[in-house]
Design a protein around this motif. Structure first.
Motif, PDB file in Angstrom:
ATOM      1  N   GLY A  29       0.813  -1.208   0.000  1.00  0.00           N
ATOM      2  CA  GLY A  29       0.000   0.000   0.000  1.00  0.00           C
ATOM      3  C   GLY A  29       0.845   1.254   0.000  1.00  0.00           C
ATOM      4  O   GLY A  29       2.068   1.208  -0.138  1.00  0.00           O
ATOM      5  N   THR A  30       0.159   2.388   0.167  1.00  0.00           N
ATOM      6  CA  THR A  30       0.793   3.694   0.242  1.00  0.00           C
ATOM      7  C   THR A  30       0.581   4.234   1.646  1.00  0.00           C
ATOM      8  O   THR A  30      -0.534   4.181   2.175  1.00  0.00           O
ATOM      9  CB  THR A  30       0.182   4.648  -0.803  1.00  0.00           C
ATOM     10  N   PHE A  31       1.651   4.768   2.248  1.00  0.00           N
ATOM     11  CA  PHE A  31       1.621   5.149   3.653  1.00  0.00           C
ATOM     12  C   PHE A  31       2.293   6.498   3.877  1.00  0.00           C
ATOM     13  O   PHE A  31       3.136   6.924   3.089  1.00  0.00           O
ATOM     14  CB  PHE A  31       2.386   4.121   4.501  1.00  0.00           C
ATOM     15  N   THR A  32       1.950   7.118   4.999  1.00  0.00           N
ATOM     16  CA  THR A  32       2.658   8.284   5.525  1.00  0.00           C
ATOM     17  C   THR A  32       3.115   7.900   6.922  1.00  0.00           C
ATOM     18  O   THR A  32       2.314   7.406   7.721  1.00  0.00           O
ATOM     19  CB  THR A  32       1.735   9.511   5.599  1.00  0.00           C
ATOM     20  N   SER A  33       4.393   8.084   7.207  1.00  0.00           N
ATOM     21  CA  SER A  33       4.888   7.733   8.541  1.00  0.00           C
ATOM     22  C   SER A  33       5.441   8.964   9.240  1.00  0.00           C
ATOM     23  O   SER A  33       5.961   9.887   8.613  1.00  0.00           O
ATOM     24  CB  SER A  33       5.961   6.642   8.463  1.00  0.00           C
ATOM     25  N   THR A  34       5.307   8.952  10.557  1.00  0.00           N
ATOM     26  CA  THR A  34       5.814  10.026  11.404  1.00  0.00           C
ATOM     27  C   THR A  34       6.681   9.408  12.485  1.00  0.00           C
ATOM     28  O   THR A  34       6.260   8.467  13.162  1.00  0.00           O
ATOM     29  CB  THR A  34       4.659  10.814  12.058  1.00  0.00           C
ATOM     30  N   ILE A  35       7.873   9.953  12.619  1.00  0.00           N
ATOM     31  CA  ILE A  35       8.812   9.507  13.647  1.00  0.00           C
ATOM     32  C   ILE A  35       9.242  10.743  14.424  1.00  0.00           C
ATOM     33  O   ILE A  35       9.598  11.767  13.823  1.00  0.00           O
ATOM     34  CB  ILE A  35      10.040   8.823  13.014  1.00  0.00           C
ATOM     35  N   ARG A  36       9.201  10.676  15.751  1.00  0.00           N
ATOM     36  CA  ARG A  36       9.611  11.803  16.587  1.00  0.00           C
ATOM     37  C   ARG A  36      10.966  11.499  17.205  1.00  0.00           C
ATOM     38  O   ARG A  36      11.137  10.491  17.890  1.00  0.00           O
ATOM     39  CB  ARG A  36       8.594  12.057  17.688  1.00  0.00           C
ATOM     40  N   PHE A  46       5.682   6.582   1.665  1.00  0.00           N
ATOM     41  CA  PHE A  46       6.266   5.446   0.970  1.00  0.00           C
ATOM     42  C   PHE A  46       5.180   4.572   0.380  1.00  0.00           C
ATOM     43  O   PHE A  46       4.045   4.556   0.840  1.00  0.00           O
ATOM     44  CB  PHE A  46       7.196   4.636   1.880  1.00  0.00           C
ATOM     45  N   LYS A  47       5.585   3.871  -0.670  1.00  0.00           N
ATOM     46  CA  LYS A  47       4.724   2.902  -1.332  1.00  0.00           C
ATOM     47  C   LYS A  47       5.447   1.570  -1.261  1.00  0.00           C
ATOM     48  O   LYS A  47       6.648   1.500  -1.542  1.00  0.00           O
ATOM     49  CB  LYS A  47       4.483   3.305  -2.782  1.00  0.00           C
ATOM     50  N   ARG A  48       4.708   0.515  -0.885  1.00  0.00           N
ATOM     51  CA  ARG A  48       5.335  -0.783  -0.690  1.00  0.00           C
ATOM     52  C   ARG A  48       4.505  -1.859  -1.380  1.00  0.00           C
ATOM     53  O   ARG A  48       3.284  -1.868  -1.307  1.00  0.00           O
ATOM     54  CB  ARG A  48       5.427  -1.067   0.813  1.00  0.00           C
ATOM     55  N   ASN A  49       5.213  -2.778  -2.074  1.00  0.00           N
ATOM     56  CA  ASN A  49       4.571  -3.990  -2.588  1.00  0.00           C
ATOM     57  C   ASN A  49       5.318  -5.184  -2.002  1.00  0.00           C
ATOM     58  O   ASN A  49       6.086  -5.032  -1.065  1.00  0.00           O
ATOM     59  CB  ASN A  49       4.506  -4.002  -4.123  1.00  0.00           C
ATOM     60  N   ASP A  50       5.121  -6.351  -2.561  1.00  0.00           N
ATOM     61  CA  ASP A  50       5.737  -7.559  -1.994  1.00  0.00           C
ATOM     62  C   ASP A  50       7.261  -7.584  -2.087  1.00  0.00           C
ATOM     63  O   ASP A  50       7.910  -8.293  -1.328  1.00  0.00           O
ATOM     64  CB  ASP A  50       5.190  -8.808  -2.684  1.00  0.00           C
ATOM     65  N   LEU A  51       7.831  -6.806  -3.008  1.00  0.00           N
ATOM     66  CA  LEU A  51       9.271  -6.893  -3.253  1.00  0.00           C
ATOM     67  C   LEU A  51      10.060  -5.629  -2.930  1.00  0.00           C
ATOM     68  O   LEU A  51      11.256  -5.705  -2.667  1.00  0.00           O
ATOM     69  CB  LEU A  51       9.514  -7.261  -4.719  1.00  0.00           C
ATOM     70  N   LYS A 116      10.565   4.567  17.614  1.00  0.00           N
ATOM     71  CA  LYS A 116       9.181   4.231  17.355  1.00  0.00           C
ATOM     72  C   LYS A 116       8.575   5.247  16.421  1.00  0.00           C
ATOM     73  O   LYS A 116       9.016   6.390  16.339  1.00  0.00           O
ATOM     74  CB  LYS A 116       8.377   4.178  18.649  1.00  0.00           C
ATOM     75  N   GLY A 117       7.529   4.807  15.715  1.00  0.00           N
ATOM     76  CA  GLY A 117       6.829   5.697  14.813  1.00  0.00           C
ATOM     77  C   GLY A 117       5.414   5.220  14.548  1.00  0.00           C
ATOM     78  O   GLY A 117       4.989   4.174  15.049  1.00  0.00           O
ATOM     79  N   LEU A 118       4.709   6.005  13.752  1.00  0.00           N
ATOM     80  CA  LEU A 118       3.339   5.703  13.366  1.00  0.00           C
ATOM     81  C   LEU A 118       3.230   5.786  11.856  1.00  0.00           C
ATOM     82  O   LEU A 118       3.722   6.744  11.255  1.00  0.00           O
ATOM     83  CB  LEU A 118       2.384   6.729  14.003  1.00  0.00           C
ATOM     84  N   ALA A 119       2.622   4.783  11.232  1.00  0.00           N
ATOM     85  CA  ALA A 119       2.388   4.796   9.802  1.00  0.00           C
ATOM     86  C   ALA A 119       0.878   4.732   9.553  1.00  0.00           C
ATOM     87  O   ALA A 119       0.173   3.947  10.196  1.00  0.00           O
ATOM     88  CB  ALA A 119       3.072   3.610   9.120  1.00  0.00           C
ATOM     89  N   ILE A 120       0.411   5.598   8.652  1.00  0.00           N
ATOM     90  CA  ILE A 120      -1.013   5.652   8.308  1.00  0.00           C
ATOM     91  C   ILE A 120      -1.155   5.258   6.846  1.00  0.00           C
ATOM     92  O   ILE A 120      -0.474   5.819   5.973  1.00  0.00           O
ATOM     93  CB  ILE A 120      -1.578   7.062   8.544  1.00  0.00           C
ATOM     94  N   LYS A 121      -2.033   4.300   6.588  1.00  0.00           N
ATOM     95  CA  LYS A 121      -2.256   3.811   5.229  1.00  0.00           C
ATOM     96  C   LYS A 121      -3.215   4.727   4.507  1.00  0.00           C
ATOM     97  O   LYS A 121      -4.276   5.071   5.031  1.00  0.00           O
ATOM     98  CB  LYS A 121      -2.799   2.381   5.264  1.00  0.00           C
ATOM     99  N   SER A 122      -2.850   5.125   3.277  1.00  0.00           N
ATOM    100  CA  SER A 122      -3.724   5.955   2.461  1.00  0.00           C
ATOM    101  C   SER A 122      -4.847   5.104   1.906  1.00  0.00           C
ATOM    102  O   SER A 122      -4.666   3.920   1.635  1.00  0.00           O
ATOM    103  CB  SER A 122      -2.939   6.580   1.309  1.00  0.00           C
TER     104      SER A 122
END
Length: 123
Positions: A29-36, A46-51, A116-122
């Motif tokens: 999927g496509t995600f937005t991540s936040t790390i503090r 980021f966009k991620r598939n199986d590879l 640690k961080g949080l990723a939200i799926k678009s």
């Protein structure tokens, strides 16, 4: 008798609280991540598939291969590392999930310091 009552109470209390980890829905999927880090939020997409995972951070794009250890843990290896730090593989573990996000921890493989961080799926 008291110990048995205490033990059964603890088991009932613990069994009612389960951390949700439905990690399979976050493998692609496509995600937005936040790390503090040090009170500064760092945001990437980021966009991620199986590879492969393609990430954009501060206007720069990087690609990494994706190797899932299990449904909730993955290793990223930078495809074209430009320095020594980018040659180190990154281990990411999903700690908790919701229907559209996950909390994760990550570190370089073999290092004890974790962030640690949080990723939200678009959608």
């Amino acid at each position: 008798m008291n110990k048995l009552l205490l033990l059964s109470s603890l088991i009932m209390f613990c069994s009612c609280y389960q951390i949700e980890r439905d990690c399979k829905q976050f493998k692609t999927g496509t995600f937005t991540s936040t790390i503090r880090i040090d009170d500064v939020d760092y945001i990437s997409t980021f966009k991620r598939n199986d590879l492969i995972q393609i990430e954009t951070f501060e206007g720069k794009t990087d690609s990494s291969t994706v190797r899932w250890i299990n449904d909730c843990e993955v290793i990223f290896k930078t495809i074209n590392p430009k320095n020594r730090a980018e040659r180190k593989d990154v281990h990411l573990k999903i700690l908790t999930t919701t229907d559209s996000s996950y909390v994760f921890e990550y570190s370089y493989v073999g290092e004890a310091k974790k962030q640690k961080g949080l990723a939200i799926k678009s959608k």
